[in-house]
Design a protein around this motif. Structure first.
Motif, PDB file in Angstrom:
ATOM      1  N   GLU A  51       0.835  -1.213   0.000  1.00 44.41           N
ATOM      2  CA  GLU A  51       0.000   0.000   0.000  1.00 44.41           C
ATOM      3  C   GLU A  51       0.867   1.260   0.000  1.00 44.41           C
ATOM      4  O   GLU A  51       1.952   1.267   0.577  1.00 44.41           O
ATOM      5  CB  GLU A  51      -0.892   0.034   1.258  1.00 44.41           C
ATOM      6  N   ASP A  99      -2.219   3.913   2.506  1.00 44.26           N
ATOM      7  CA  ASP A  99      -3.410   3.048   2.740  1.00 44.26           C
ATOM      8  C   ASP A  99      -4.174   2.704   1.459  1.00 44.26           C
ATOM      9  O   ASP A  99      -5.299   2.208   1.525  1.00 44.26           O
ATOM     10  CB  ASP A  99      -4.375   3.703   3.746  1.00 44.26           C
ATOM     11  N   VAL A 100      -3.610   3.020   0.308  1.00 44.48           N
ATOM     12  CA  VAL A 100      -4.250   2.646  -0.959  1.00 44.48           C
ATOM     13  C   VAL A 100      -3.460   1.490  -1.549  1.00 44.48           C
ATOM     14  O   VAL A 100      -2.227   1.549  -1.642  1.00 44.48           O
ATOM     15  CB  VAL A 100      -4.264   3.832  -1.964  1.00 44.48           C
TER      16      VAL A 100
END
Lengths: 219, 845
Positions: free
Chosen positions: B547, B550-551
């Motif tokens: 990530e 957080d993606v």
């Protein structure tokens, strides 16, 4: 300066003989007009006098120098020193100013004081205010005056003029020719003028018609 | 088309032969670079397509830089509707040794069935014990390096192998020049029995599949990559393998394409100059035609058809010229291409050429063609002996279509919006700068009245300074040519200089990798016992990026059709594993350029996440910024960190450098291997040390840096040879442009030069004037081009390589001298032509 032409002949490929046993004698300061129809050989005659072309036969003597005996290099140098030429189309170098065009023949001969000399001659033709102008910035009449100054600046022994007013309007042409005759008379320059105009021809000391390759004097 | 039009066009061609020939010559030379390159690209593409199955040796491969799990392969195989034949291959680098020497090799451990396509051609035709006994097949160069022959034994890991045969042709070999270690084949069963592999060893395993009749299409691949989402796993079709093999040649052809574009630009410049002169010489004729009732649109149609004909003939001529250059391309391809390539001028190449010849010539001449609508026959009534045409500032807009097309060509050739735009702006910018500087220098050449100069030189300077418009075209063409021919050697010499002896850093002699954790101390001691020191110990931890902030960081799939190089690079970056490291200090080859230099300082950030240093280009490619949070998977354990600085790295230092470096204190327990380097060893010491290390630590691989440096230089030499050849073509186009302009000017200046003769100028005067004119023009242009090339190469090295610029004045001086000499020769030829002219012609005009 004297000019002596004896038995001058010239032909180009083809049956026609342009100049046929032509004779002419000119004394110092004398002006002669050559008239004739288009294609009669006037330009060829001037080319031979200027040493730009070789005759088939005959003799051309300028100031005692038999010019047709000179090789090309000697003839070029002789022409640069002794012969001034004025063209109908002026033929000024477009990238040079009036004064630079006039200085050019002097530069070629490595003469001294060329700027002052050229300036004097340009002033004498009424262009002292146009010294730094390019040909494109001048009128046709002014260009022809510059061309005249260029021919006169070397103080030529022989001046050859090919229809000097041919590309100009009547009034300008008349002014130019007045100046032309005034100058050659003042400076006593031997002059050969080729023209269609009988009126102009009348201003010369003698007039000839070039017909069938020979010069016939017009009374 | 009416016969009148055709008659008129052929009369134009017949009456303006000089213009016609020079226009065709210049345009066809400009197009030649293009046609050669198109032949190169298309032939390579066709050959790669035909050989793609042999290159992959299968229809499909699933590979990773680790051993693939049986469950992964089983899941993948569920996708097949029918049975696929399957075989496994493991590839890794290792050391082989004999009693006297050792060498890094690439080992390929294969199973029965390999290769499904293509072949491994062996030197000796005899029954093989390959599957059952510890034997190997080797590349011939290894026999030379280690002074071995068939039947001799060599040591690999802790076992001896007999050389059973020599591979004389391997169709699965991808890129000859990129291969730094000769290949050895052995049976996969032999791998199990010896101790080469330790935890973290660098290897890759591939499962190769042979499809019975099932079509492997993009849709299938998309679903396959969804089933195996690990970006570390690569799924590749044979077609993709072919494209990958052609990738390096693709980069090369991108640059060649850009250099060819410079040639095309120069040719456009020359053609447009010739056409402008041609139009100017015909203004009177056009005005007369118009006065006689010829519609302007009809006159322009005649001009367009005339131009189209010239463009088509130029295209055909360029194809013929390309044929002449075929031997050179063949030589180039034999150096680079892993497969034999049959060169052919295909229909596509011909179509591109004719399209460019046809529309290119029209676009180039548009700025002179359309404004002719304004030409009025009333000019014939004016006093001037010549009809002149005054351009308006708005006429400059007619250059726009050419510029837009050129911009498009730049992107097409470079396969990159970024590179294409930079190239376009650089070229147009250089053109404008050179043009302005050229006009300035030509202006200041004007001699002062009081300056004593020889008359011919004075006249030459008058001409150059007053006829700046025509002189400046030749000036820019030559200066651009000189700039181009100087940039490449300058970049090459800076690169070579830096690779061989980089500033502020010392190159190691040997580079060690695959050192196990527990081998660090014994290795240090071993090296110390030999009288040297193993330095720069750096841990390498393999990880997957999960990530960013957080993606999820997902695998990227290629698009069908045109992909820019940037898109390709991004896809490759996304579909790879990452090597992490940790450090307590910076290496001399590293500099922090943004963020905090956190080494040795306490972590006071609110998140308390481990701090990461990222290499700046890597950060640009992944779109990473300071304070971005990254989550990794390290052997099944998730681990987070935060980007706290960006670093620049001198990669040519050959020190163990990494894209991502963590601060010390967090990753010490992760599974890892170590890298290290040894300095200041002579050839003899290198052989001895290498051999001792291989004997004591068979799993450790050693790279001889000198050999790599020489290899890199060889490759850069070969690549720059082809780029240089294309650059020479551009310079040649520049010289031909100058020659054509000179020839054309001689025609238009014949009257002026004749006049000088009539005024008494001797031959020497004319020779001197013309020589001075051409020499000054060529010398000034090449000097300016050479000086600006130094400036541009300096900027490029700063931008591309982080400041490696080393001045090199020899080549620029040679080019200035040669181009000046060309100017003199050209002047001599021109003057000779003038001497042939008859001055009496002036009397009749």
């Amino acid at each position: 300066m004297s000019l002596q032409i004896q038995n001058l002949s010239k032909s180009y490929p083809g049956p026609l003989r342009i100049l046929n046993h032509l004779n002419l004698q000119m004394s110092t300061g004398e002006s002669v007009a050559i008239v004739g129809q288009s294609g009669s050989g006037k330009s060829t005659f001037l080319s031979l006098l200027a040493g730009l072309d070789r005759p088939d036969h005959g003799l051309i003597q300028i100031d005692g120098q038999e010019v047709n005996l000179l090789n090309e290099s000697e003839m070029t140098a002789f022409r640069g020193r002794k012969i001034g030429i004025i063209f109908q189309q002026f033929h000024l170098l477009p990238h040079l100013t009036a004064i630079e065009n006039v200085m050019l023949p002097l530069e070629i001969q490595n003469r001294k004081e060329i700027f002052a000399t050229a300036q004097d001659v340009l002033s004498s033709v009424g262009l002292s205010h146009r010294l730094s102008h390019l040909p494109a910035q001048m009128s046709g009449g002014e260009c022809q005056r510059v061309a005249m100054a260029r021919a006169l600046v070397i103080s030529p022994s022989l001046l050859l003029a090919d229809e000097p007013s041919g590309s100009l309007d009547v009034e300008t042409g008349q002014n130019i020719m007045d100046l032309f005759f005034k100058t050659i008379q003042e400076k006593k320059i031997t002059t050969c003028l080729v023209t269609h105009s009988l009126e102009l021809a009348a201003k010369c000391n003698r007039r000839f018609s070039l017909t069938k390759g020979s010069l016939v004097e017009i009374p | 088309m009416s016969p009148f039009f055709l008659r008129w066009i052929f009369r134009e061609i017949k009456n303006n032969q000089k213009f016609t020939w020079f226009f065709i010559l210049i345009l066809s030379l400009g197009l030649t670079g293009f046609s050669v390159l198109d032949v190169f690209k298309n032939s390579l593409e066709v050959s790669l397509k035909n050989s793609s199955k042999a290159l992959l040796s299968a229809d499909l491969s699933v590979s990773a830089k680790r051993f693939l799990l049986p469950a992964e392969i089983a899941t993948f195989e569920k996708q097949f509707k029918t049975h696929f034949e399957k075989t496994r291959v493991v590839e890794f680098f290792s050391m082989v040794s004999t009693e006297k020497n050792s060498r890094l090799v690439q080992i390929k451990a294969i199973e029965p069935g390999f290769p499904f396509y293509g072949e491994l051609k062996l030197r000796e035709k005899k029954p093989s014990q390959f599957r059952n006994k510890p034997v190997v097949w080797v590349y011939p160069e290894l026999l030379v390096f280690l002074d071995l022959k068939i039947g001799d034994s060599l040591r690999l890991g802790d076992r001896n192998f007999i050389i059973e045969n020599v591979i004389v042709d391997d169709t699965t070999q991808t890129f000859r020049t990129a291969s730094l270690a000769p290949r050895i084949y052995l049976s996969r069963e032999n791998l199990e029995s010896f101790s080469l592999f330790r935890k973290g060893t660098t290897l890759s395993e591939a499962y190769l599949f042979k499809a019975p009749d099932e079509k492997i299409d993009t849709l299938f691949l998309k679903s396959a990559s969804e089933i195996l989402p690990d970006p570390e796993i690569e799924i590749k079709t044979s077609e993709e393998a072919g494209q990958e093999t052609g990738r390096i040649l693709g980069y090369l052809s991108d640059y060649l394409g850009l250099v060819a574009l410079v040639g095309l630009f120069l040719s456009g410049l020359g053609s447009s100059f010739l056409y402008r002169s041609f139009v100017n010489s015909r203004l009177k004729t056009l005005a007369i035609q118009s006065s006689l009732g010829l519609q302007k649109t009809a006159a322009q149609l005649i001009d367009l058809i005339h131009l189209s004909l010239l463009g088509l003939v130029s295209a055909a001529a360029s194809a013929a010229l390309a044929l002449l250059v075929f031997p050179l391309i063949q030589k180039l391809l034999s150096e680079f291409s892993p497969i034999p390539v049959q060169l052919t001028i295909g229909l596509q190449t011909m179509a591109v050429l004719f399209f460019m010849g046809l529309f290119g010539s029209m676009l180039i001449c548009l700025p002179y063609l359309i404004p002719l609508q304004r030409l009025s026959p009333s000019r014939l009534f004016q006093e001037q002996t010549q009809v002149k045409f005054n351009p308006k500032p708005s006429d400059l807009l007619f250059y726009l279509p050419s510029l837009v097309c050129f911009w498009g060509l730049s992107i097409w050739q470079s396969h990159s919006f970024q590179v294409g735009i930079i190239f376009f702006i650089s070229l147009i910018g250089s053109f404008l700068i050179l043009w302005v500087l050229g006009l300035f220098f030509l202006r200041i050449l004007q001699p002062k009245r009081e300056k004593k100069l020889p008359s011919p030189i004075r006249q030459a300077l008058f001409y150059l300074s007053r006829q700046r418009r025509s002189s400046s075209t030749a000036f820019v063409a030559l200066a651009l040519g000189a700039l181009l021919i100087n940039i490449l050697p300058q970049l090459k010499s800076s690169l070579a200089q830096e690779i061989q002896s980089p500033e502020s850093t010392q190159i190691p002699s040997l580079f060690l990798f695959d050192i196990q954790d527990e081998q660090v101390s014994p290795l240090q001691e071993k090296v110390k016992s030999l009288g040297f020191e193993a330095k720069d110990f750096s841990p390498l931890i393999r990880a997957r990026l999960l990530e960013i902030n957080d993606v999820a960081f997902e695998r990227a799939n290629g698009n069908a059709g045109f992909n820019t190089r940037e898109q390709e690079v991004e896809q490759r970056f996304r579909n790879r594993g990452f090597n992490l490291s940790y450090r307590e200090r910076l290496f001399p080859s590293e500099t922090v350029i943004a963020g905090e230099n956190f080494y040795g300082t306490p972590n006071t950030s609110p998140s308390k996440l481990p701090r990461i240093s990222v290499e700046k280009r890597f950060a640009e490619r992944l779109g990473l910024n300071l304070d971005d949070k990254l989550k990794f998977d390290i052997q099944g354990v998730e681990f987070e960190g935060q980007v706290k600085n960006l670093r620049s790295v001198k990669w040519n230092s050959f020190q163990p450098n990494f894209f991502m470096v963590f601060e010390a204190g967090y990753l010490e327990e992760a599974p890892k291997i170590f890298l290290s380097s040894l300095y200041q060893l002579n050839d003899e010491q290198k052989i001895k040390v290498q051999l001792e290390i291989v004997r004591a630590f068979p799993n450790v691989s050693v790279i001889d840096i000198d050999r790599i440096v020489q290899r890199v230089l060889q490759i850069s030499e070969k690549m720059s040879f082809s780029i240089q050849a294309m650059a020479l073509l551009s310079v040649f186009v520049g010289l031909i442009v100058l020659f054509s302009i000179a020839q054309y000017q001689v025609q238009s200046r014949k009257q002026d030069l004749n006049l000088l003769k009539i005024l008494g100028a001797p031959s020497a005067f004319l020779y001197q004037q013309l020589i001075a004119e051409f020499f000054v023009l060529a010398f000034l242009a090449s000097l300016l081009g050479a000086v600006i090339s130094q400036l541009v190469s300096y900027i490029l090295t700063q931008v591309l390589f982080g400041g490696l610029w080393t001045p090199n004045w020899v080549w620029p001086l040679i080019t200035v001298f040669l181009i000046g000499l060309f100017g003199v020769l050209l002047a001599a030829l021109t003057a000779w032509q003038v001497m042939q002219a008859k001055p009496r012609d002036l009397m009749s005009t």
